[in-house]
Each structure stands twice: as C-alpha cells, then as structure tokens.
Enzyme design. Structure first.
Site, PDB file in Angstrom:
ATOM      1  N   LYS A  34       0.823  -1.219   0.000  1.00 40.54           N
ATOM      2  CA  LYS A  34       0.000   0.000   0.000  1.00 40.54           C
ATOM      3  C   LYS A  34       0.855   1.266   0.000  1.00 40.54           C
ATOM      4  O   LYS A  34       0.640   2.177  -0.805  1.00 40.54           O
ATOM      5  CB  LYS A  34      -0.914  -0.020   1.228  1.00 40.54           C
ATOM      6  CG  LYS A  34      -1.610   1.286   1.541  1.00 40.54           C
ATOM      7  CD  LYS A  34      -2.448   1.173   2.782  1.00 40.54           C
ATOM      8  CE  LYS A  34      -1.623   1.016   4.036  1.00 40.54           C
ATOM      9  NZ  LYS A  34      -0.827   2.217   4.371  1.00 40.54           N
ATOM     10  N   THR A  35       1.829   1.308   0.900  1.00 42.04           N
ATOM     11  CA  THR A  35       2.686   2.495   0.999  1.00 42.04           C
ATOM     12  C   THR A  35       3.494   2.678  -0.283  1.00 42.04           C
ATOM     13  O   THR A  35       3.715   3.808  -0.733  1.00 42.04           O
ATOM     14  CB  THR A  35       3.631   2.375   2.215  1.00 42.04           C
ATOM     15  OG1 THR A  35       2.849   2.169   3.388  1.00 42.04           O
ATOM     16  CG2 THR A  35       4.458   3.632   2.387  1.00 42.04           C
ATOM     17  N   ASP A 225      -4.360   8.120   2.872  1.00 43.63           N
ATOM     18  CA  ASP A 225      -3.899   6.808   3.326  1.00 43.63           C
ATOM     19  C   ASP A 225      -4.864   6.273   4.387  1.00 43.63           C
ATOM     20  O   ASP A 225      -5.528   7.047   5.078  1.00 43.63           O
ATOM     21  CB  ASP A 225      -2.491   6.965   3.924  1.00 43.63           C
ATOM     22  CG  ASP A 225      -1.814   5.636   4.195  1.00 43.63           C
ATOM     23  OD1 ASP A 225      -2.283   4.611   3.672  1.00 43.63           O
ATOM     24  OD2 ASP A 225      -0.803   5.632   4.924  1.00 43.63           O
ATOM     25  N   GLU A 226      -4.951   4.962   4.507  1.00 48.67           N
ATOM     26  CA  GLU A 226      -5.774   4.305   5.546  1.00 48.67           C
ATOM     27  C   GLU A 226      -7.204   4.860   5.553  1.00 48.67           C
ATOM     28  O   GLU A 226      -7.746   5.232   6.603  1.00 48.67           O
ATOM     29  CB  GLU A 226      -5.135   4.488   6.939  1.00 48.67           C
ATOM     30  CG  GLU A 226      -3.694   4.022   7.044  1.00 48.67           C
ATOM     31  CD  GLU A 226      -3.545   2.503   7.108  1.00 48.67           C
ATOM     32  OE1 GLU A 226      -4.541   1.798   6.837  1.00 48.67           O
ATOM     33  OE2 GLU A 226      -2.441   2.044   7.399  1.00 48.67           O
ATOM     34  N   GLN A 256      -9.438  -4.259   7.295  1.00 45.76           N
ATOM     35  CA  GLN A 256      -8.606  -3.837   8.422  1.00 45.76           C
ATOM     36  C   GLN A 256      -9.173  -2.601   9.113  1.00 45.76           C
ATOM     37  O   GLN A 256      -8.450  -1.836   9.747  1.00 45.76           O
ATOM     38  CB  GLN A 256      -7.174  -3.571   7.942  1.00 45.76           C
ATOM     39  CG  GLN A 256      -6.485  -4.813   7.397  1.00 45.76           C
ATOM     40  CD  GLN A 256      -5.026  -4.578   7.050  1.00 45.76           C
ATOM     41  OE1 GLN A 256      -4.190  -4.346   7.917  1.00 45.76           O
ATOM     42  NE2 GLN A 256      -4.722  -4.629   5.766  1.00 45.76           N
ATOM     43  N   ARG A 616      -0.326 -10.048  10.661  1.00 45.91           N
ATOM     44  CA  ARG A 616       0.940  -9.454  11.131  1.00 45.91           C
ATOM     45  C   ARG A 616       2.075 -10.476  11.013  1.00 45.91           C
ATOM     46  O   ARG A 616       3.248 -10.113  11.087  1.00 45.91           O
ATOM     47  CB  ARG A 616       0.855  -9.027  12.602  1.00 45.91           C
ATOM     48  CG  ARG A 616      -0.180  -7.971  12.989  1.00 45.91           C
ATOM     49  CD  ARG A 616      -0.153  -6.771  12.108  1.00 45.91           C
ATOM     50  NE  ARG A 616      -1.113  -6.916  11.037  1.00 45.91           N
ATOM     51  CZ  ARG A 616      -1.079  -6.217   9.899  1.00 45.91           C
ATOM     52  NH1 ARG A 616      -0.088  -5.376   9.678  1.00 45.91           N
ATOM     53  NH2 ARG A 616      -1.996  -6.375   8.967  1.00 45.91           N
TER      54      ARG A 616
END
Length: 762
Positions: A34-35, A225-226, A256, A616
């Site tokens: 994503k980043t 973002d997010e 998420q 994770r």
C-alpha cells in the site's frame, strides 16, 4: 525515468499508480504494498508535471508521512519532495486554521488541547454546574462530545438531536449544556481540541466559499492513506476539497477497519464509489509479507463477514506452516506454552527475541506473560502504555510553555497558577473563574487587570498574582528572541519547577528528575535538528508545542533496536509485522469482546481485528486459549472463541492433549454479567534506566563542526545524531553551505553546515 519507475511495480500496483483521470479507490490487501503504491503514485504525479505544493497527502501518523516523504525524495529528489503538502489530517488542518482561523474568531496562536486537557475542562464545568460527577463522569462526557464532533454535530444542533434525547433516557440530560459551555470556554481560551481541528476546517470549507475555492485550487490532487480509518468529519472534508475536480485517490483495506471506538466508519470506504460518480476500483491482492498458508487462513476467516469489498489475497512466498492452536488449562499454562515456544523457535531458527510478538485483545492480558517472561529471563517490552508526554512533571512544564505562548489557555493556566506553590489557592482561582465567566473573557484577562474587574482578594494575594503575571510576561517578551530550548530551560529554572523536582532524592523524585532531563535533552535535539535541516535559525517555543501536541502513541515509540519480545494489543499492532506472532486469549468473553456480541456490525469488526492479528505474521502464527483464567478477581471458565471455527480446518493444526480441548467444540454461551467491568492491567517496566542528558549546559561542539573544514564529496562523517554517513554533495558558500549526506541507517539528510555537529572520519 518514467518507465524505470513503473517497472518496479507489479501489474496491479502499476495500474493504480498511472490512473489519474478521476476518483479512485485502491483496496490494498494486507502486506500488498500500500505504501509503495502511494509513494510511487505521488512520484508519478510529480513526473507528470504537477507541482509538489499542489499535492495533498493525508496520513494517520506523522511517522507515516515522514517515511513516505523520504521514500519519495529517493525517487524524485529530496528538494522536490520537500514541498509536498503531506501530514496527518490534524497537522495539515492545524496549519490551515492558523492561516484562516480568524474568520471563525480564533487568533493564529491558538492552543491545541489534547485528550487530558479536554477532560480536565469538562471536569471543571461539571463541578461549576454542581452536577454529580458519578453520573456525569468527565471522561465519559468528554468522549461523548468528541464522538458528536466526529459526526459534525455542533452544540446547538446536539441539543435538538436524538443524541440529547438518548442522554435524557440515560438520566444525564445536562450533557448538552456541558457541551455548549465547553465549546464557549474553548473559544474564550483561544483553544481547539483535536476534534475541533477537523470541525472548524469543515465549517471553514463549507461556509466560506472563497476559502473553499482557494484550497480546491491549491490542492489539485488529494491522496488519503488508511481511508478505512476515516471518520465522518474527515470524509466530509475530503469531499469538499475533491468533489469538484475528482482528483482523489484513497487507499485502504475495509478488512482492516478496526477503530470504530475512535469514530472510524467502515462505510466511508465501502460506499466510496457511491459518493463519487465514475470512481474506479483497483485491488492490490498479492501479499508480500506472509506465507501462503497464513494468507489462506486469514482469507478463510474474513470471508465470514457479509459487509466487505470482495478480494482474493494471495501469496507467492513459501508454502509455510499451518496456523497452530495451542490450548491450555489456564492463563498461567498459556503463558508457559508461549514462553517455551519462543525459546524453542529462537534456538531452532537462530533468530532474535525481537522477531516475536504477543498480541492480545485487552491490556490486562499482559500480566501472566510478563510474569512468566521474567521467570524465564526473556526480555520484553510493552508497546504503548503511558506516553512520555502524559507524565505529570512533563505536563506541568508543557503547561508553562503553553501559557507563555498563549496566555488565554485556560486549562494550562489553571494547572500552573499555583505550581510550584505560590500562595494562590483554590478560592482565589474560583473567584477569577467566576469573574471571567461573567464577563465572557479569559482568566488571563482578569489576572492582568484585577482592578478593572473588581477582583476581590487580599492585598497579599494581589501581590502574588502580580508577581505571577510579571513572571509570565517576562517570558512572553523573550518568545521572539530565544529559541525553544533556551527559553524552555529558563522557564524550568526560573519557575521553581527544577528546584521542586530536585528537592528530594527518593525513588519517585529521582524518576521525575530523569524524565525532566530526558525532556530537556529531547527539546535540545528538536531545536538542533530543525536548524541543521535548514528549517529556520529561530526554532520557537510555538514550533515545539505544535510538535508535541500532534504526537500519537505510535509516533512516540522510541524505535530503538532492542532485542526484546514485543507485547501489545492488536489495535496497536496494525501496520507492523513480525516473523512469529502469538495471538493469545482466543476465548469467548475475551475475543470477541462481550460488548460486541449483540451487534452483527460490531461482531464483524471483531473478526476484522483477528484478521489484522493473523496478517501481522510473516512465517508463523500461533493461537492460544485457556480453559480457566483469573478475571475480575476470580477464576472463570471460558470456551474457545467462535472465530476459531471460522478458519478453514484444513489450514489449522490443533495441538491435542492440552487443556481438555481434544474435540475443540465451540460453544455459544451467555454474555458474562461482568462485561462492563474494566480490569486493571499490571505493567512491569523491563526497560533499563534511561541515559541521563545534561540539563545545565550545551553538548560540546565537535571541532570540525565549526565551519566546513575541508568537507568534500566522498568524505565519511560521524554525525552526533545520525551516525556514519557518506557526503554525496556539498553546495553553497559561507553560512549557507549545505551538505547532502547518505547515512547508513538514517537515510539521506541535507545539513546546514554552520549548525551541523559531526566529525570527519575519512
């Protein structure tokens, strides 16, 4: 260069990066880069000719913004990246409000109240209104006001809303009046709380067409973002800035979305395509983090949620191990199982303690693991806990700084007016507050002009108030003459705080002394770093306060490379990854939380929380549960979590012969009567004593930092903060000379040499 940039992306990432013709939603599965997509998209936009100052990128932590800007700098050059409009929602809009806030009646030096300040003010108002603080609990009322603001429900509208009617049913009808008074008091104090930074930005953009158009024209492309973590206010602001031109890219993962308790609304991401006509959907489905079996197990779990954007996340990494469930008889045995596994895997893989994380649903679960790790000699750290800046002695110092920067700051003024003790008691403060409220002015105005407001106090008290006023005004006169560290150090010494904290050597006071010294060292580092990186020669107290006010728990983690097992809540773990992850306490009445079992919407968020926990893990994911555990002061029996049966049984190995769970029957059971209780988590600090930083004198200046002593391209330097680095460019002359240095760990930095502290190694 354009092609080289795009060649570093997979097909899905590349499509998301190059599409710039309209609104787009990028659903980024866990570990899918994503980043990377956000970073490369911004770099791509710059290559397409958009000016960096016309790109607005909104993140949820300052750390994320910094890291993204550094990565973009490596792609397109640090100089271009420097001018990007990038930061958290709150930091970006705090800057906007300092420019435009006068339209709403705020001065540009307004204070930002944190959660503690807000609750303190609410507590004062409840007391003034003579309300029962057992019914009107300050924290609960403050949270209610915060949630109302997240929904853009202003005080007057709140009083007429279903929220107020609900308050009547809950037998606390005066919440609406507290909210009205709270809002008025913030305005009088020239202060905004965190929620106000969004609320007032929305009001500005909504009600002032010329202001809105100014920023629509300025922010030609907006990236978020997010996006699954945005609340209603944040979504509305983004809509106001982008609906006209449609140049908006939001990135996130509905699977998420786990922060509804903070006001996050999963509907924002689920309904994005309804809000923007013609919006394009892009899916990033390749997971680069986890093994194939971990990804498949996470997919099998999350498919049980009805409300989601369908996707098929996959991994091309090694096949890997199945998830393992290790039941135990008790929470004590559960802790032993986990600690034994850590030691076993560490020996087998020859890895570090820092490769392990223990994730739990609530903080109180950490106790048994901490006790066992202490017995076994396993080093660990608690991620989170009380922030450094929330400790009393630090809050006291910052309150002084805030009053000097903005004397109308009521909460800070109340905190320091009689600390250290100067004979200005509660009765005097109550009189000042009453007069201030009567005349609709701030406390400082009354203190500054006691005769005008007929402040009825004794001659002795009047003298003490005058001495306090002169003390504050003396520092105010130095705001433009001394940097944050110089003035801050002076305030600590001259106010009597230093004398008070150093007056005793008992263990508690020694700890306070260490905290104060650490604070001053950090403040000095802040000033010098800003100067070195050419952000101005005068780094003011206001600059420092802005930085402190916008810190988040995640941002304030020290980031030191300590070889310790990490213990944290799953909410804190989002965005992180570890080779081996233990997810503990997978039982009914713990996970899912009993407060979430009566609502399908809440239950789906709990399932998303477990999905976040599983994803994770890079190589191993081990689940544990206990048949019995001490909770709420008694031993309770629990069945395994209903979520365990949501995982494909072909992807889960259940270790038999433990805890009587051979058949692992998942039973439904009534919600515990104790569900509203809040156990207190016991935390044992394992970190060593912090290194002391000198308070009363500057760090010595390396000789080679005085001017440029033959510094040239190719030199290797040892920097006081950034360590070893190689000089790749030296430019400019005299006082404006700068060096661009690639540091081994800190990345590329541009240093203003007249302030830089370094020695030449070779």
């Amino acid at each position: 260069m354009n092609e080289n940039l795009l060649e570093q992306l997979n097909d899905g990432q590349r499509e998301a990066v190059v599409y710039c013709d309209g609104p787009q939603l990028v659903i980024a599965g866990a570990g899918s880069g994503k980043t990377r997509v956000l970073t490369y998209k911004i770099a791509y936009l710059l290559q397409q000719g958009i000016n960096p100052w016309n790109i607005l990128a909104l993140t949820f932590t300052n750390k994320a913004a910094r890291e993204m800007k550094e990565r973009i700098g490596r792609l397109v050059g640090a100089e271009r990246a420097r001018y990007l409009q990038m930061g958290t929602f709150h930091s970006v809009f705090a800057r906007l409000l300092r420019i435009e806030g006068q339209l709403l009646g705020f001065q540009s030096n307004f204070t930002i109240y944190d959660q503690s300040d807000s609750r303190s003010l609410v507590k004062s108002i409840i007391k003034e209104m003579r309300l029962d603080d057992k019914v009107y609990k300050p924290a609960g009322v403050a949270d209610r006001i915060s949630m109302a603001k997240n929904h853009l429900l202003l005080p007057q509208a709140y009083a007429q809303s279903a929220w107020a009617r609900d308050d009547v049913q809950r037998k606390c009808p005066s919440v609406k009046d507290i909210y009205i008074r709270y809002s008025e008091r913030c305005k009088q104090a020239n202060a905004m709380d965190f929620d106000d930074l969004l609320v007032y930005t929305y009001i500005l953009l909504k009600n002032y067409k010329e202001v809105r158009q100014k920023y629509i024209d300025s922010f030609k492309y907006v990236l978020v973002d997010e996006y699954q973590d945005t609340n209603y206010a944040q979504q509305e602001i983004v809509l106001l800035l982008t609906k006209e031109h449609g140049h908006v890219c939001v990135v996130g993962d509905d699977a998420q979305s786990i922060y509804s308790f903070r006001g996050a609304n999963v509907d924002n991401i689920l309904n994005f395509q309804k809000e923007y006509d013609g919006a394009r959907l892009f899916k990033l489905e390749q997971n680069y983090r986890s093994t194939q079996l971990i990804v498949k197990a996470a997919n099998s779990l999350i498919r049980h949620n009805e409300r989601q954007i369908p996707k098929d996340v996959f991994s091309e990494k090694e096949h890997g191990e199945k998830l393992t469930l290790k039941p135990g008889y008790s929470d004590k045995e559960e802790a032993i199982i986990v600690c034994n596994d850590i030691q076993r895997i560490k020996r087998k893989d020859n890895c570090r303690y820092s490769d392990f994380a223990i994730l739990y649903r609530t903080n109180s679960q950490s106790r048994s693991f901490e006790e066992q790790m202490r017995k076994d000699g396993i080093p660990y750290r608690i991620y989170g806990g009380m922030s450094f800046y929330q400790r009393k002695e630090i809050k006291d110092v910052i309150a002084y700084f805030r009053v000097v920067s903005n004397p109308n700051d009521e909460e800070a003024l109340r905190r320091i007016i009689n600390y250290p003790s100067r004979g200005i008691g509660d009765t005097t403060v109550a009189k000042i507050v009453e007069i201030a409220n009567t005349h609709g002015v701030g406390l400082w105005t009354v203190i500054s002009q006691p005769m005008l407001f007929h402040l009825n106090v004794s001659k002795g008290t009047e003298t003490k108030l005058e001495a306090f006023r002169q003390l504050i005004e003396g520092w105010m006169g130095r705001l433009d003459k001394e940097d944050a560290y110089e003035l801050g150090h002076a305030i600590i010494m001259e106010s009597g705080i230093s004398r008070d904290i150093y007056s005793s050597n008992n263990p508690e006071d020694l700890s306070r002394q260490e905290n104060l010294e650490e604070f001053l060292g950090g403040m000095q580092d802040f000033v010098e770093s800003r100067k070195e990186e050419d952000m101005g020669e005068m780094i003011s107290l206001g600059d420092f306060l802005q930085e402190v006010a916008l810190l988040t728990d995640l941002d304030s983690d020290n980031g030191e490379e300590n070889d310790k097992v990490t213990l944290m809540t799953i909410h804190s773990a989002k965005g992180l990854e570890f080779p081996t992850v233990f997810i503990v306490g997978l039982e009914e009445n713990i996970f899912p939380s009993p407060m979430c079992t009566n609502s399908m919407r809440d239950l789906e968020e709990e399932r998303r929380l477990l999905y976040v926990a599983i994803t994770r893990a890079e190589r191993r994911c081990i689940l544990t549960c206990a048949q019995n555990r001490w909770r709420y002061g008694r031993m309770e029996y629990d069945t395994p979590s209903r979520f365990i049966k949501d995982i494909d049984p072909g992807l889960l190995h259940v270790e038999s012969g433990r805890g009587g769970y051979e058949s692992l029957k998942i039973q439904s059971r009534p919600v515990s009567r104790m569900q509203n209780s809040r156990p207190v988590a016991t935390q044992f600090m394992a970190d060593p004593k912090p290194r002391l930083i000198p308070v009363r004198h500057e760090s010595p200046l390396p000789q080679s930092a005085i001017g440029n002593i033959g510094l040239k391209e190719g030199n290797v330097i040892e920097h006081q903060r950034f360590g070893i680095g190689t000089v790749i460019k030296v430019e400019g002359n005299g006082e404006n000379q700068k060096a661009t240095v690639v540091f081994k760990n800190a990345g590329t930095k541009q240093l203003l040499l007249k302030f830089a502290k370094y020695t030449i190694v070779k």
